[in-house]
Design an enzyme around this catalytic site. Structure first.
Site, PDB file in Angstrom:
ATOM      1  N   HIS A   1      64.014  23.352 -36.105  1.00 38.63           N
ATOM      2  CA  HIS A   1      64.552  23.535 -34.753  1.00 38.63           C
ATOM      3  C   HIS A   1      65.035  24.548 -34.290  1.00 38.63           C
ATOM      4  O   HIS A   1      64.393  25.087 -32.869  1.00 38.63           O
ATOM      5  CB  HIS A   1      65.419  21.950 -34.278  1.00 38.63           C
ATOM      6  CG  HIS A   1      65.784  21.858 -33.025  1.00 38.63           C
ATOM      7  ND1 HIS A   1      65.355  21.067 -32.404  1.00 38.63           N
ATOM      8  CD2 HIS A   1      67.053  22.760 -32.652  1.00 38.63           C
ATOM      9  CE1 HIS A   1      65.951  21.177 -31.391  1.00 38.63           C
ATOM     10  NE2 HIS A   1      67.094  22.074 -31.345  1.00 38.63           N
ATOM     11  N   GLU A   2      65.854  25.184 -35.026  1.00 41.54           N
ATOM     12  CA  GLU A   2      66.508  26.877 -34.479  1.00 41.54           C
ATOM     13  C   GLU A   2      65.740  27.666 -34.727  1.00 41.54           C
ATOM     14  O   GLU A   2      65.971  28.340 -33.803  1.00 41.54           O
ATOM     15  CB  GLU A   2      68.280  26.522 -35.562  1.00 41.54           C
ATOM     16  CG  GLU A   2      68.657  25.091 -35.997  1.00 41.54           C
ATOM     17  CD  GLU A   2      69.671  25.399 -33.764  1.00 41.54           C
ATOM     18  OE1 GLU A   2      69.151  26.155 -32.597  1.00 41.54           O
ATOM     19  OE2 GLU A   2      70.113  24.183 -33.857  1.00 41.54           O
TER      20      GLU A   2
ATOM     21  N   HIS B   1      63.575  28.109 -31.785  1.00 35.78           N
ATOM     22  CA  HIS B   1      64.316  28.583 -30.387  1.00 35.78           C
ATOM     23  C   HIS B   1      64.594  30.283 -30.816  1.00 35.78           C
ATOM     24  O   HIS B   1      64.200  31.088 -29.907  1.00 35.78           O
ATOM     25  CB  HIS B   1      66.064  28.201 -30.644  1.00 35.78           C
ATOM     26  CG  HIS B   1      66.431  26.240 -29.908  1.00 35.78           C
ATOM     27  ND1 HIS B   1      65.968  25.940 -28.055  1.00 35.78           N
ATOM     28  CD2 HIS B   1      66.528  25.865 -30.620  1.00 35.78           C
ATOM     29  CE1 HIS B   1      66.520  25.546 -28.536  1.00 35.78           C
ATOM     30  NE2 HIS B   1      67.205  25.251 -29.290  1.00 35.78           N
TER      31      HIS B   1
ATOM     32  N   GLU C   1      64.259  24.048 -25.400  1.00 38.65           N
ATOM     33  CA  GLU C   1      64.706  22.911 -26.223  1.00 38.65           C
ATOM     34  C   GLU C   1      63.484  22.368 -26.249  1.00 38.65           C
ATOM     35  O   GLU C   1      62.924  21.739 -27.265  1.00 38.65           O
ATOM     36  CB  GLU C   1      65.230  21.930 -25.603  1.00 38.65           C
ATOM     37  CG  GLU C   1      65.477  20.755 -25.750  1.00 38.65           C
ATOM     38  CD  GLU C   1      66.659  21.073 -27.458  1.00 38.65           C
ATOM     39  OE1 GLU C   1      67.075  22.599 -27.575  1.00 38.65           O
ATOM     40  OE2 GLU C   1      66.756  20.238 -28.224  1.00 38.65           O
TER      41      GLU C   1
HETATM   42 ZN    ZN Z   1      67.983  22.351 -29.466  1.00 39.57          ZN
END
Ligand code: ZN
Length: 500
Positions: free
Chosen positions: A263-264, A267, A293
């Site tokens: 997830h990170e 980003h 996101e």
């Molecule tokens: Zn996030």
């Protein structure tokens, strides 16, 4: 008198200076969550407050206002990219000049103290210890909206994170999504399929870290311009030229660190993919939090929870954890990764129930900011709505209204971005699948180059040239809609649970 292009050059140089100042604040914030000794929190609050003051001074300088006015008067002579830079600069300048420095200082101090109060309250499971900070943060959020002449404070805050959005646009997506999700969740909960009752336990932390570093390296995270560390709450901060992402480890919950890191990393790839020559201006910035996101969710869910991804990585995963995975076959492992179950904690939630966790927070913060809910009544209201939306009653406030960091730092209107991110991600994913027919094969052979290239050229390279809704229309050819997300969830989870 300076020419138009000289004035534009002065503007962009000044914006870059503000960007460098903000990057120092980012570094202090990263350090606060990764390294700071608890006894030094007071000094850090003062440092953060001083940096906020310096940044505010530069962001509200008279010269900046004059350059913006001069360019605005000749806007028709600017190209669309320059107009986007000017639009964003004007918006930020207005924010900065309508907020007195005393207010900005007070706000920064309150948020820093709020974070420390929340940490203590969460650990002790004591909502009363956080209540004064929560009240202060809500008052500050309302005060800020009123200083900016916003007629609806909550819409003001939505727009802060996702430019152009307001309560009506969010409601339009959330209302049908909430209804459709309840139907899907209900059919999954009553499906005749049982998830395997295997528990993943005793996964050594150093091997978890080694594995996820291999994964994020394969995704394309540039370690020469970034770090991966540990924190209580995983996040991605820093600057595109110095990315700081974090994860956390639990030997008995190994999938959490992996999906957090994926997830990170999503980003981080967005930030690292922004055009370097434009960093500091709108063209070198993300569209907003929802689109940000969408990038993290894409790598976390569409990629790292897929069958194709696990086809490629399962052997490596088993090589790292041979005894821990002994007795679990491929299908059961895939089921572990994608099981749907209501959990009290948002960050532990699966893809189906996650969005319902957001609906809960969205309803409550709307009422807190709008004044319909007294902050003192939050725990009770939270628990009641949790039963209604998730069918779960929290056992205490630590697994209820104290679980998230956001409100402690004054981030109201931020939660909807998570769900809108899923919505936009699914819209992008349908577009990507049409553009890259062999995507599944590529993911199954750890070849993420074509996907990353598509995202770089179609999403990252645009910077903030378009506002959120226009961005979605531009890249996907359709308006913001919850339907692709429901199609995606029904396909992945309907087939797993053999429903629908
Ligand atoms: Zn996030």
């Amino acid at each position: 008198m300076a020419t138009l292009s000289e004035t534009f050059e002065k503007l962009t140089q000044h914006l870059k200076r503000i960007d460098r100042l903000s990057s120092i604040s980012e570094l202090l914030a990263w350090d606060e969550q990764v390294n700071l000794p608890s006894g030094s929190a007071g000094l850090r609050a003062e440092q953060a407050s001083l940096m906020a003051e310096l940044t505010h001074k530069e962001s509200s300088s008279l010269a900046l206002g004059q350059w913006i006015d001069r360019l605005k008067a000749a806007e028709a002579e600017l190209n669309p990219a320059q107009q986007a830079i000017l639009r964003d600069a004007r918006r930020n300048y207005r924010e900065a000049t309508c907020l007195p420095s005393a207010f900005v200082r007070r706000r920064s101090k309150a948020h820093s103290e709020g974070f420390q109060a929340w940490l203590r309250a969460k650990e002790a499971g004591d909502f009363q210890a956080f209540l004064p900070s929560l009240k202060t943060n809500i008052e500050l959020a309302r005060e800020q909206a009123s200083l900016l002449d916003a007629s609806d404070p909550y819409s003001y805050w939505l727009d802060q994170f996702d430019p152009g959005l307001n309560q009506a646009t969010v409601e339009q997506v959330f209302a049908p999504l909430r209804a459709d999700l309840k139907v899907l969740l209900n059919s999954i909960q009553t499906a005749p399929v049982e998830a395997p009752s295997f528990s993943l336990k005793g996964f050594p932390v150093d091997r978890q870290e080694a594995f996820l570093r291999e994964v994020v390296t394969a995704f394309g995270f540039d370690f020469k311009r970034g770090r991966l560390d540990r924190s209580v709450h995983p996040f991605c901060g820093g600057h595109p030229l110095d990315l700081r992402m974090t994860t956390r480890f639990d030997p008995d919950n190994p999938l959490d660190s992996l999906s957090s890191a994926a997830h990170e990393c999503g980003h981080a790839l967005y930030e690292q993919g922004l055009p370097k020559e434009h960093l500091g201006t709108a063209l070198g910035q993300a569209v907003g939090m929802a689109v940000h996101e969408s990038q993290s969710r894409l790598w976390e869910n569409q990629v790292a929870r897929s069958r194709a991804f696990w086809q490629a990585w399962e052997m490596d995963y088993r090589a790292h954890f041979p005894t821990q995975l002994d007795g679990l076959n491929s299908e059961q492992l895939y089921f572990q990764i994608n099981r749907v179950a209501v959990t009290p904690i948002r960050v532990d939630a699966d893809e189906v129930t996650y969005n319902l966790h957001i609906m809960l927070r969205y309803e409550l913060e709307k009422q807190l900011i709008g004044g319909a809910l007294d902050p003192a009544d939050l725990p009770e209201a939270w628990n009641a709505l949790s039963i209604e939306i998730l069918g779960y009653e929290p056992k205490n406030d630590a697994e209820g209204c104290l679980q998230d960091v956001h409100w402690s730092g004054g981030a109201f209107g931020y939660f909807p971005s998570y769900c809108l991110g899923n919505v936009i991600c699914a819209q992008l994913w349908e577009t990507i699948q049409a553009a890259i027919p062999r995507l599944d094969h590529q993911i199954a052979s750890k070849n993420y180059g074509p996907l990353r290239h598509w995202l770089r050229t179609q999403v990252h390279s645009l910077g903030r040239q378009y506002l959120t809704q226009d961005f979605v229309r531009k890249v996907t050819g359709t308006a913001l809609s919850h339907e692709p997300l429901m199609r995606y969830l029904r396909e992945r989870y309907g087939s797993l649970y053999r429903v629908g």
